[in-house]
Design a protein around this motif. Structure first.
Motif, PDB file in Angstrom:
ATOM      1  N   ALA A  26     -14.297   3.643  -7.436  1.00  0.00           N
ATOM      2  CA  ALA A  26     -15.754   3.523  -7.482  1.00  0.00           C
ATOM      3  C   ALA A  26     -16.136   2.067  -7.703  1.00  0.00           C
ATOM      4  N   PHE A  27     -17.253   1.673  -7.124  1.00  0.00           N
ATOM      5  CA  PHE A  27     -17.773   0.320  -7.322  1.00  0.00           C
ATOM      6  C   PHE A  27     -17.993   0.095  -8.818  1.00  0.00           C
ATOM      7  N   GLY A  28     -17.416  -0.983  -9.346  1.00  0.00           N
ATOM      8  CA  GLY A  28     -17.597  -1.319 -10.751  1.00  0.00           C
ATOM      9  C   GLY A  28     -16.468  -0.873 -11.654  1.00  0.00           C
ATOM     10  N   HIS A  79     -19.380  -9.363  -9.399  1.00  0.00           N
ATOM     11  CA  HIS A  79     -20.050  -8.528 -10.388  1.00  0.00           C
ATOM     12  C   HIS A  79     -19.064  -7.974 -11.406  1.00  0.00           C
ATOM     13  N   PHE A  80     -19.412  -8.137 -12.674  1.00  0.00           N
ATOM     14  CA  PHE A  80     -18.607  -7.618 -13.777  1.00  0.00           C
ATOM     15  C   PHE A  80     -19.471  -6.632 -14.571  1.00  0.00           C
ATOM     16  N   GLY A  84     -21.422  -1.677 -23.311  1.00  0.00           N
ATOM     17  CA  GLY A  84     -22.029  -2.476 -24.365  1.00  0.00           C
ATOM     18  C   GLY A  84     -22.830  -3.613 -23.748  1.00  0.00           C
ATOM     19  N   ALA A  85     -23.369  -4.461 -24.588  1.00  0.00           N
ATOM     20  CA  ALA A  85     -24.262  -5.520 -24.107  1.00  0.00           C
ATOM     21  C   ALA A  85     -23.805  -6.887 -24.594  1.00  0.00           C
ATOM     22  N   ALA A 129     -28.628  -3.165 -16.552  1.00  0.00           N
ATOM     23  CA  ALA A 129     -27.520  -2.608 -15.785  1.00  0.00           C
ATOM     24  C   ALA A 129     -26.171  -2.887 -16.428  1.00  0.00           C
ATOM     25  N   SER A 130     -26.180  -3.576 -17.576  1.00  0.00           N
ATOM     26  CA  SER A 130     -24.929  -4.030 -18.219  1.00  0.00           C
ATOM     27  C   SER A 130     -24.052  -4.752 -17.202  1.00  0.00           C
TER      28      SER A 130
END
Length: 208
Positions: A26-28, A79-80, A84-85, A129-130
């Motif tokens: 999956a993407f991500g 993209h990473f 969490g934030a 979107a984290s």
């Protein structure tokens, strides 16, 4: 009011959930783009795209075109995704071409005439979107069929104040801890050459 106390922000962890390569990811699941998204036939092996606004037929067609590729866009962001934030104050808008930057971008292709070259980056953190997205500034030309690496380091900090952490899966793949998990073995094989090149230009890989 007698309720449980607020536990505060969750730790920030860079997502890394590789597969053994037998099925599309999956993407991500891992940063995108990444060689772990390449299937055994050399084509992009991706289960889905993170687009919610396109009609199903158009999205399916775009996914099929993506799967027909044998490499990735050289002008797009990387993209990473995080669990969490991040503390937005720890995310600079730009980083220099440096082996000690919070995020490092390097040419890690042993056959490249620019092998070891470091590049500056522009960073964007989207808390909703984290998602941490990075790209080289306009004017920097990357080359198709050449291997590059972007390393996000623990210099970035979570909203809880602690350094950005790696998953146990990434640490095992990075450090070569002798895992028998096929997904970790595959990730190690992909990561090791790039980590060796990053270390050669002065990156502390234990901070990745």
């Amino acid at each position: 009011d007698g309720g449980a106390p607020d536990a505060g922000p969750l730790p920030a962890v860079a997502r890394f959930a590789p597969s053994d390569g037998t099925a599309p990811m999956a993407f991500g699941d891992v940063p995108f783009p990444h060689d772990l998204y390449l299937g055994a036939d050399g084509h992009v092996s991706l289960a889905s795209l993170p687009i919610q606004t396109m009609a199903s037929a158009g999205l399916d067609a775009l996914l099929e075109r993506t799967r027909a590729e044998t490499g990735f866009c050289v002008t797009c962001a990387t993209h990473f995704y995080l669990d969490g934030a991040l503390d937005a104050a720890s995310v600079p808008a730009t980083v220099p071409a440096s082996a000690t930057a919070a995020v490092v971008f390097a040419d890690v292709d042993p056959t490249s005439p620019e092998r070891g070259r470091l590049f500056p980056l522009e960073l964007q953190w989207r808390a909703s979107a984290s998602l941490l997205s990075v790209r080289p500034p306009l004017g920097i030309t990357l080359h198709r069929n050449r291997r590059y690496a972007i390393a996000v380091t623990s210099q970035l900090r979570g909203a809880d104040g602690a350094p950005l952490a790696a998953t146990a899966a990434f640490v095992a793949a990075r450090d070569g801890t002798g895992s028998t998990d096929p997904a970790i073995i595959r990730a190690r094989a992909v990561l090791e050459p790039a980590l060796t090149e990053l270390e050669a230009v002065g990156v502390d890989v234990s901070q990745i």
